[in-house]
Design an enzyme around this catalytic site. Structure first.
Site, PDB file in Angstrom:
ATOM      1  N   GLU A  54      23.003  -4.664  32.587  1.00  8.18           N
ATOM      2  CA  GLU A  54      22.666  -6.011  32.842  1.00  8.18           C
ATOM      3  C   GLU A  54      21.722  -6.231  31.612  1.00  8.18           C
ATOM      4  O   GLU A  54      21.173  -5.198  30.409  1.00  8.18           O
ATOM      5  CB  GLU A  54      21.950  -4.419  33.292  1.00  8.18           C
ATOM      6  CG  GLU A  54      20.482  -5.287  33.776  1.00  8.18           C
ATOM      7  CD  GLU A  54      19.339  -4.278  35.069  1.00  8.18           C
ATOM      8  OE1 GLU A  54      19.529  -2.678  34.702  1.00  8.18           O
ATOM      9  OE2 GLU A  54      18.607  -4.817  35.374  1.00  8.18           O
ATOM     10  N   ARG A 281      28.441  10.028  29.843  1.00  8.08           N
ATOM     11  CA  ARG A 281      27.880   9.552  28.875  1.00  8.08           C
ATOM     12  C   ARG A 281      28.250   9.500  27.697  1.00  8.08           C
ATOM     13  O   ARG A 281      28.361  10.618  27.733  1.00  8.08           O
ATOM     14  CB  ARG A 281      26.326   9.447  29.504  1.00  8.08           C
ATOM     15  CG  ARG A 281      25.965   7.720  30.830  1.00  8.08           C
ATOM     16  CD  ARG A 281      24.898   8.597  30.857  1.00  8.08           C
ATOM     17  NE  ARG A 281      24.157   7.248  30.301  1.00  8.08           N
ATOM     18  CZ  ARG A 281      23.417   5.965  30.962  1.00  8.08           C
ATOM     19  NH1 ARG A 281      24.763   5.965  32.211  1.00  8.08           N
ATOM     20  NH2 ARG A 281      22.580   5.191  30.327  1.00  8.08           N
ATOM     21  N   LYS A 291      18.014   1.693  27.299  1.00  8.03           N
ATOM     22  CA  LYS A 291      17.495   0.756  26.823  1.00  8.03           C
ATOM     23  C   LYS A 291      16.252   0.964  26.476  1.00  8.03           C
ATOM     24  O   LYS A 291      15.649   0.232  26.350  1.00  8.03           O
ATOM     25  CB  LYS A 291      18.319  -0.910  27.866  1.00  8.03           C
ATOM     26  CG  LYS A 291      19.662  -0.941  26.923  1.00  8.03           C
ATOM     27  CD  LYS A 291      20.519  -2.326  28.350  1.00  8.03           C
ATOM     28  CE  LYS A 291      21.126  -2.110  28.324  1.00  8.03           C
ATOM     29  NZ  LYS A 291      21.726  -2.258  30.324  1.00  8.03           N
TER      30      LYS A 291
HETATM   31  P1  ATP Z   1      20.615   2.078  29.695  1.00  6.34           P
HETATM   32  O1  ATP Z   1      19.892   3.456  30.389  1.00  6.34           O
HETATM   33  O2  ATP Z   1      21.122   1.850  28.624  1.00  6.34           O
HETATM   34  O3  ATP Z   1      19.966   0.923  30.499  1.00  6.34           O
HETATM   35  P2  ATP Z   1      22.783   1.253  31.845  1.00  6.34           P
HETATM   36  O4  ATP Z   1      23.982   1.858  32.219  1.00  6.34           O
HETATM   37  O5  ATP Z   1      21.736   1.007  32.962  1.00  6.34           O
HETATM   38  O6  ATP Z   1      22.038   2.471  30.431  1.00  6.34           O
HETATM   39  P3  ATP Z   1      23.834  -1.052  31.701  1.00  6.34           P
HETATM   40  O7  ATP Z   1      23.949  -2.144  30.979  1.00  6.34           O
HETATM   41  O8  ATP Z   1      24.101  -0.732  33.094  1.00  6.34           O
HETATM   42  O9  ATP Z   1      23.191   0.441  30.882  1.00  6.34           O
HETATM   43  O10 ATP Z   1      25.349  -0.255  31.358  1.00  6.34           O
HETATM   44  C1  ATP Z   1      26.914  -0.701  31.645  1.00  6.34           C
HETATM   45  C2  ATP Z   1      27.843  -0.419  30.857  1.00  6.34           C
HETATM   46  O11 ATP Z   1      27.900   0.575  30.488  1.00  6.34           O
HETATM   47  C3  ATP Z   1      27.633   0.669  32.483  1.00  6.34           C
HETATM   48  O12 ATP Z   1      29.136   0.653  33.037  1.00  6.34           O
HETATM   49  C4  ATP Z   1      27.099   2.202  31.846  1.00  6.34           C
HETATM   50  O13 ATP Z   1      27.433   2.517  32.978  1.00  6.34           O
HETATM   51  C5  ATP Z   1      28.017   1.876  30.553  1.00  6.34           C
HETATM   52  N1  ATP Z   1      27.131   3.037  29.895  1.00  6.34           N
HETATM   53  C6  ATP Z   1      25.922   2.776  29.618  1.00  6.34           C
HETATM   54  N2  ATP Z   1      25.201   3.364  28.484  1.00  6.34           N
HETATM   55  C7  ATP Z   1      26.136   4.323  27.986  1.00  6.34           C
HETATM   56  C8  ATP Z   1      26.615   5.194  27.549  1.00  6.34           C
HETATM   57  N3  ATP Z   1      25.769   6.180  26.677  1.00  6.34           N
HETATM   58  N4  ATP Z   1      27.878   5.878  27.294  1.00  6.34           N
HETATM   59  C9  ATP Z   1      28.862   5.587  28.117  1.00  6.34           C
HETATM   60  N5  ATP Z   1      28.506   4.296  28.669  1.00  6.34           N
HETATM   61  C10 ATP Z   1      27.593   3.797  28.703  1.00  6.34           C
HETATM   62 MG    MG Z   2      21.158   0.008  33.677  1.00 11.81          MG
END
Ligand code: ATP
Ligand code: MG
Length: 579
Positions: A54, A281, A291
């Site tokens: 995102e 994760r 983020k």
């Molecule tokens: P954040 O909370 O940091 O925004 P998110 O999961 O909402 O994390 P996205 O941009 O939606 O962030 O994530 C893109 C991809 O990266 C998704 O498939 C997510 O599952 C993966 N991802 C995000 N954070 C992690 C992590 N800490 N370890 C492994 N994969 C991750």
């Molecule tokens: Mg997200």
């Protein structure tokens, strides 16, 4: 659960590296799932993956795992991997983040097949929503968000059906179209899937598919004032792109049932039906990987920017001097887990150090200077040969100037010290790296008793590399040094962990911000050998005995700025083993 800490680090990494260099390394559980699908007749040419960020912030080290996983599968199976921006929330998303994400994925060394945006599918998603309404699978709910929440029930109690649940198809179609036309304020109506208000999975209790949002979107501008929710968008986007395996993190495990339900409403028999599977994760110790939380560090001025070298963002790590190889090796070494875990940051630092040890030229820089006067050295200077990398003959030699007045580190001199102190003490000898053996004769102090200068004599026959008997004479300590009149001043930024706690965001009563390390940055002036005058932004070197450093983009024509990437050894391991 802490998977590896610095105590067992070396063995852990050795074992893992061994297994990695072997192309028959054991498959991870996701690869097992794919292998099983292939065995059951799924054609390899139909394999397709995606990385779906995102664009609401910069990518972090957690994302690096997901990137390495998805693009790694693409390489292993020779399958395309899309970069898909999951941009359904105009509130938080920006073009700046899209650009940063693309830069980071490329920098990590991966190539996506096509660049996609969930927002490109808004029309298709809308058309499918109409189909759901016509099939009696979706309805417009005109209750407030609070009313809907009050009816959700609990995991053990069924929810209550909305009084609008049985609206006619015609009325639903009209209302939904009016929602799209912008006839309603935010919160007035929402489109909900008609599933099961008594499902044991709360997510299946008539989830919202669309909400009204009068916000401009960074790509579709004001074309839309209704926006699809994540669950409705994600699986359908996978389907549009014909992604075969949609890999996401564990918090989506409960969403899988809904993912499948939504797919069931649109899937056609001759097409690939995407399969969602979940992995753990990646959490890294002494930092936060979210983020939203990282955005707070930027907004509240704890760090300077998203790419502040203390940030666990890819751009921060890059600016800190971490290489893509080190980050990829780190991701590979840890592998893919089924259960959430915390990885010690020293494992990442180990990879960074390992890589830099091979590639970084050695130079001399004094960070906390003490002046040494070599009383029997003639005026003037001589240029000595210095080896660029003892581990790599091809790296060659450079010249460093030597003169009567040099700087050494303050910590490298003591008036008196016991036998274990192999550095300089009064009456004792040390070798100056690439130069001569010197002996400390006396020292001068200021009125507070601080040593401000050391007077030494040198042995003219002991020059390194001269082949003389004296040059081969062994003395216990070797010090780095810089000639005072030739020294180049530079701003040197020394970084420490951003948080004092191993897991700052897991405390129930305390906000993670309470654990910010107040001394995560120390800015000092360093005195460097003159060869560094020509250093370019991004260059990486080892300041001998001091650590690995890189040239920061804040460098200008008149001012050099260096970041400490990582020390030569794990200083935290020492501290924690002492406790
Ligand atoms: P954040 O909370 O940091 O925004 P998110 O999961 O909402 O994390 P996205 O941009 O939606 O962030 O994530 C893109 C991809 O990266 C998704 O498939 C997510 O599952 C993966 N991802 C995000 N954070 C992690 C992590 N800490 N370890 C492994 N994969 C991750
Ligand atoms: Mg997200």
């Amino acid at each position: 659960m802490l998977v590896a800490n610095s105590d067992n680090l070396a063995t852990f990494v050795d074992l893992k590296l061994e297994s990695m260099s072997d192309s028959s390394r054991p498959l991870n559980f996701l690869e097992h799932i794919i292998e099983e699908d292939l065995k059951n007749g799924f054609p390899q040419r139909a394999l397709r993956f995606r990385f779906p960020p995102e664009p609401n912030g910069y990518l972090h080290i957690g994302h690096a795992s997901s990137i390495c996983l998805n693009f790694g599968l693409g390489l292993r199976y020779n399958a395309p991997v899309n970069l898909r921006f999951d941009d359904t929330n105009p509130d938080k998303e920006e073009q700046e983040f899209v650009d940063a994400i693309k830069r980071d994925v490329e920098w990590l060394g991966y190539k996506w097949d096509t660049e996609r945006y969930a927002s490109d599918y808004f029309q298709q998603l809308y058309d499918w929503a109409l189909v759901l309404i016509k099939n009696g699978k979706a309805y417009v709910d005109s209750q407030s968000a609070e009313e809907m929440a009050a009816q959700k029930g609990t995991p053990t109690e069924p929810g209550v059906e909305s009084p609008f649940r049985n609206r006619s198809v015609a009325e639903n179609l009209e209302l939904f179209q009016d929602m799209k036309m912008g006839k309603f304020q935010e919160g007035k109506h929402a489109l909900r899937a008609k599933i099961d208000m008594s499902s044991s999975n709360m997510l299946m209790r008539d989830p919202i598919m669309y909400r009204v949002l009068h916000k401009a979107h960074h790509r579709t501008n004001t074309d839309w004032c209704i926006y699809p929710m994540y669950d409705w968008t994600h699986g359908e986007s996978d389907y549009i792109e014909q992604v075969s395996h949609s890999l996401c993190t564990l918090e989506f495990a409960m969403h899988r049932e809904l993912y499948d339900w939504f797919l069931n409403q649109v899937v056609e028999t001759n097409k690939v039906r995407p399969k969602q599977r979940e992995f753990a994760r990646r959490n890294l110790s002494h930092t936060v990987v979210s983020k939203r939380k990282l955005a707070r560090l930027v907004e509240e001025g704890i760090v300077d920017s998203w790419d502040d070298p203390r940030m666990p963002t890819i751009s921060g790590l890059r600016r800190r001097g971490y290489s893509p190889e080190a980050i990829r090796n780190f991701a590979d070494t840890i592998g893919i887990g089924k259960r959430d875990n915390l990885i010690d940051v020293s494992l990442l630092e180990f990879q960074v150090r390992d890589h830099l040890n091979k590639v970084a030229p050695r130079v001399m820089g004094v960070l906390d200077p003490l002046k040494v006067v070599i009383t029997n050295y003639p005026d003037g200077e001589e240029w000595l040969d210095a080896e660029n990398n003892p581990g790599n003959e091809d790296a060659g030699y450079r010249k460093v100037p030597f003169s009567k007045e040099i700087y050494i580190e303050k910590a490298d001199f003591k008036e008196e010290a016991n036998k274990k102190f192999f550095r300089l003490k009064l009456g004792g000898e040390v070798r100056l790296k690439n130069a001569y053996i010197i002996k400390a004769e006396s020292c001068t102090k200021d009125k507070d008793g601080n040593i401000i200068e050391v007077q030494c004599t040198y042995d003219p026959k002991s020059k390194s590399g001269s082949g003389s008997e004296e040059s081969l004479r062994k003395v216990k300590g070797t010090l780095h040094w810089v000639s005072v009149s030739h020294a180049v001043e530079a701003e040197v930024r020394l970084y420490d962990r951003l948080f004092t706690d191993e897991s700052p965001d897991t405390h129930k009563e305390k906000d993670f911000m309470e654990f910010v390390n107040p001394s995560s940055l120390e800015v000092i002036t360093g005195y460097l050998e003159p060869s560094l005058k020509k250093a370019q932004i991004g260059d990486q070197v080892q300041f001998q005995r001091m650590g690995y450093f890189c040239v920061d983009p804040d460098t200008t024509a008149t001012k050099l700025v260096f970041n400490r990437t990582v020390g030569l050894r794990d200083s935290w391991a020492k501290i924690s083993s002492k406790q």
